[in-house]
Each structure stands twice: as structure tokens, then as C-alpha cells.
Design an enzyme around this catalytic site. Structure first.
Site, PDB file in Angstrom:
ATOM      1  N   GLN A  74     -12.434  -9.722  -3.342  1.00  0.00           N
ATOM      2  CA  GLN A  74     -12.593  -8.800  -2.217  1.00  0.00           C
ATOM      3  C   GLN A  74     -13.432  -7.604  -2.657  1.00  0.00           C
ATOM      4  OE1 GLN A  74      -9.721  -5.793  -0.708  1.00  0.00           O
ATOM      5  NE2 GLN A  74      -9.542  -7.136   1.082  1.00  0.00           N
ATOM      6  N   GLY A 107       1.388 -11.275   1.159  1.00  0.00           N
ATOM      7  CA  GLY A 107       1.115 -10.173   0.254  1.00  0.00           C
ATOM      8  C   GLY A 107       2.177  -9.994  -0.801  1.00  0.00           C
ATOM      9  N   TYR A 152     -11.548   1.922   5.064  1.00  0.00           N
ATOM     10  CA  TYR A 152     -12.603   2.038   4.065  1.00  0.00           C
ATOM     11  C   TYR A 152     -13.980   2.010   4.727  1.00  0.00           C
ATOM     12  CZ  TYR A 152      -8.644   1.363   0.984  1.00  0.00           C
ATOM     13  OH  TYR A 152      -7.427   1.516   0.361  1.00  0.00           O
TER      14      TYR A 152
END
Length: 353
Positions: A98, A309, A179
Site C-alpha cells: 500500500q 484488520g 491522506y
């Protein structure tokens, strides 16, 4: 019925199962952004996932946003990541990197020569980031020029190429969590009046330009994108998120991406129902899933794969545990971002190995 344990085609790869390990910041790199030796062990332990997506990795030093996070810019960083990909591949796993440029949610102490963080507009985010000396408030960022935007797009292109050189199977563009890409997308952080601001077409331009560069460099079947509409993390906000994300996803079809990764956290709109029909690749769903919820999404045709996750963080052998209906380890939140092996590579497997 589509099962969590069935194979699935994602881009050029046939994955062994439909369980994907989510990207999760773990802060186990050194100050130069080089992953520690523990990182290879951590990801190799979880190689039974159909696909691993790494923690966010900065494409260039100006994209760093937190202490001890890794990069993919220098020869030393590439060499350390090669150890990771070799360890995962040796166990039959697949792994994407990522790419995460933090933009305005950084701090000068984390950036080269104390630079101001980059952003579409000079709008300070509310909140703080972790630095070497603890939590510090975000600062007012530097509004990027068109030339600087072009340079960052090239940074992403180069990072995608270097990730493949390091042995990764592909790359994911992090377009969530407040972001830089989401800062361009969102009206609350983008108040530009040029080709990268204003209309939804202009606000989406940065994301689409970055993806186009990455696709040109490594092929669309090795590129994915993550979005998280209305997550609102890092003080991100958008006046009309349904319009924004419907437009963005509608523009992805020509890129022939490997996947669209959509993680929802509290959104009132069923974005999966809205977005899945617009996308022509594999559709990955994340956001607090357990085994039953993930299986239901697959059975109903609402997802092609399920993203886990902290469940994967604490259970390196998660597919095996799901097969056996075994109990799950509880994640230790105190060690999520601490350096060292504790809470990183010492979670037990169901077999006790």
C-alpha cells in the site's frame, strides 16, 4: 455458495482464498524508513491469507506522516522489502504494497529539512500525529503548485516500479483515512481554483492521474485502490460524498484495476450497493468484519473478497482458525505501534507453533 475458502481471481492472480489482510500501520521501521528484520517474519506468519496488503508505505520522504513508518524510495528500503516478499512467497502467499502519502497530516519534524507538509490547499487539519518526541499538533500545510503535484504523481509512479522490483505482486493506492489523495478528493481540504479543485471532476483528477501513472508503470492488473467514504478520519470532510465517490469509481473502468477495496466505518449510506455495480474488477469489502459477516457478503454477491484488520493482526493463522471454528486471540492495542517483537510476531497459532 461462494465460500471464504474458495479461490478468486484478483488482477493477474488466482488467490488461494478470499481472506485479505488489511493494511495496518505497525511502526516497525527505523528512522530512515527501512523495515526491521521483524517485518519479514510478521508478514510471512500471515501468508495463508489469500492476499496481504502491507501497512502504508511512503512513496517519497515528503509523504511520511508518522514516526517509524517505512518507505520505498531508497536502495536500503528496497533491499529490506525484498526480504519480506521472499519470505511471503516462500510460503505460497501473495502480497501487495500500500502506497500512502500522508499529505497535510504530517509534521515538519518527520520531513526532510523540516519541510512543511504538502496538501492541495493551505488548510490545517485538527488533530495530532506521532513524532519522535510524542504527539504534536498538525501544522498549516503548504499548498502544492501544479509542478509539485506533477512531481508527487511521478513519486507514486516510481514507488510502484520499486515495489515490483522489491518483489511485490502489486500495489494499492491509499485513498482513504484523510491522506493526500483523499485530501484532493474532499471539499473540506481542497479549495483550489485550478484543474485540481472545485468540481468533482477536478477534485478527482489527482487520484486518477496517480492511478494512471501507476498503471502505466506496472499494469492495471497489479494495481488496486482503497477508499473509505465518510470515514472522516484525520479531520477529512466532503460536502457530497455520494457524488464524489460515485464519480470516482465510475472513472476507474478504463484503468482495468485489479481491485477496488472499500472499507466502511459508520457510513449511513450503503456504498457497497452504490459502488459495486460501477466497478469492473474484484470488489473487496472491509470494516470490522467477522467470519459470519464476511461469509454473508460473499454469499449475497456483495463482495469478491473480505478484508480483515486487527483480527489478522492477532491471528496469523486466521484462515486455519476459521476452518476449524477455533477461538481467536485478542489484539493487544498497547503494542500496535510500539517497536519490537511483543504484540507483533508472538501471537500464538491454533496449533501452538
Amino acid at each position: 455458495m461462494t465460500s471464504l475458502f474458495s479461490t478468486v481471481q484478483i488482477g493477474r492472480y488466482t488467490l488461494a482464498n478470499r481472506m485479505v489482510m488489511a493494511p495496518m500501520t505497525r511502526s516497525r521501521a527505523d528512522d530512515a524508513g527501512v523495515p526491521s528484520d521483524l517485518v519479514a517474519t510478521y508478514y510471512a506468519q500471515r501468508s495463508s491469507a489469500g492476499l496481504i496488503i502491507t501497512e502504508g508505505v511512503f512513496p517519497s520522504a515528503l509523504g511520511k506522516g508518522y514516526v517509524r513508518t517505512p518507505g520505498i524510495e531508497t536502495d536500503e528500503q528496497i533491499a529490506a522489502w525484498k526480504q519480506v516478499t521472499e519470505a511471503v512467497h516462500a510460503k505460497g502467499g501473495r502480497i501487495f504494497m500500500q502506497l500512502m502519502h500522508c499529505g497535510r497530516v504530517s509534521h515538519p519534524s518527520l520531513l526532510p529539512e523540516g519541510a512543511q507538509p504538502q496538501a492541495p490547499s493551505a488548510i490545517k487539519a485538527a488533530g495530532q500525529t506521532w513524532t519522535a518526541t510524542g504527539l504534536h499538533d498538525f501544522v498549516t500545510p503548504h499548498a502544492m503548485s501544479v509542478a509539485e503535484i506533477a512531481a508527487v504523481i511521478e513519486d507514486y509512479r516510481g514507488a510502484a516500479r520499486r515495489a515490483i522490483e522489491a518483489g511485490f505482486d502489486g500495489v494499492e493506492l491509499h485513498t482513504a483515512s484523510g491522506y493526500l489523495p483523499e485530501q484532493f478528493l474532499s471539499t473540506g481540504s481542497n479549495q483550489r481554483d485550478d484543474q485540481y479543485g472545485g468540481s468533482v471532476e477536478n477534485r478527482a483528477r489527482f487520484v486518477l492521474d496517480v492511478l494512471a501513472a501507476m498503471v502505466q508503470e506496472v499494469g492495471g492488473d497489479r494495481v488496486g485502490i482503497k477508499i473509505s467514504p465518510e470515514m472522516n478520519f484525520n479531520d477529512i470532510s466532503d460536502a457530497n460524498p455520494q457524488e464524489t465517490y460515485t464519480y470516482l469509481v465510475g472513472q476507474l473502468s478504463g484503468l482495468n484495476l485489479a481491485y477496488l477495496h472499500v472499507a466502511l466505518f459508520g457510513a449511513k449510506v450503503d456504498y457497497h450497493a452504490v459502488l459495486r455495480p460501477l466497478f469492473n474488477g474484484a470488489y473487496l469489502v472491509g470494516g470490522g468484519l467477522n467470519k459470519e459477516a464476511a461469509q454473508a457478503l460473499l454469499s449475497e454477491g456483495r463482495a469478491d473478497a473480505a478484508v480483515f484488520g486487527s483480527t489478522f493482526l492477532a491471528n496469523p493463522d486466521l484462515p486455519e482458525r476459521f476452518k476449524l471454528d477455533a477461538g481467536l486471540n485478542t489484539p493487544n492495542k498497547d503494542t500496535f505501534y510500539s517497536p519490537g517483537a511483543e504484540g507483533y510476531i508472538d501471537y500464538p497459532t491454533v496449533q501452538g507453533a
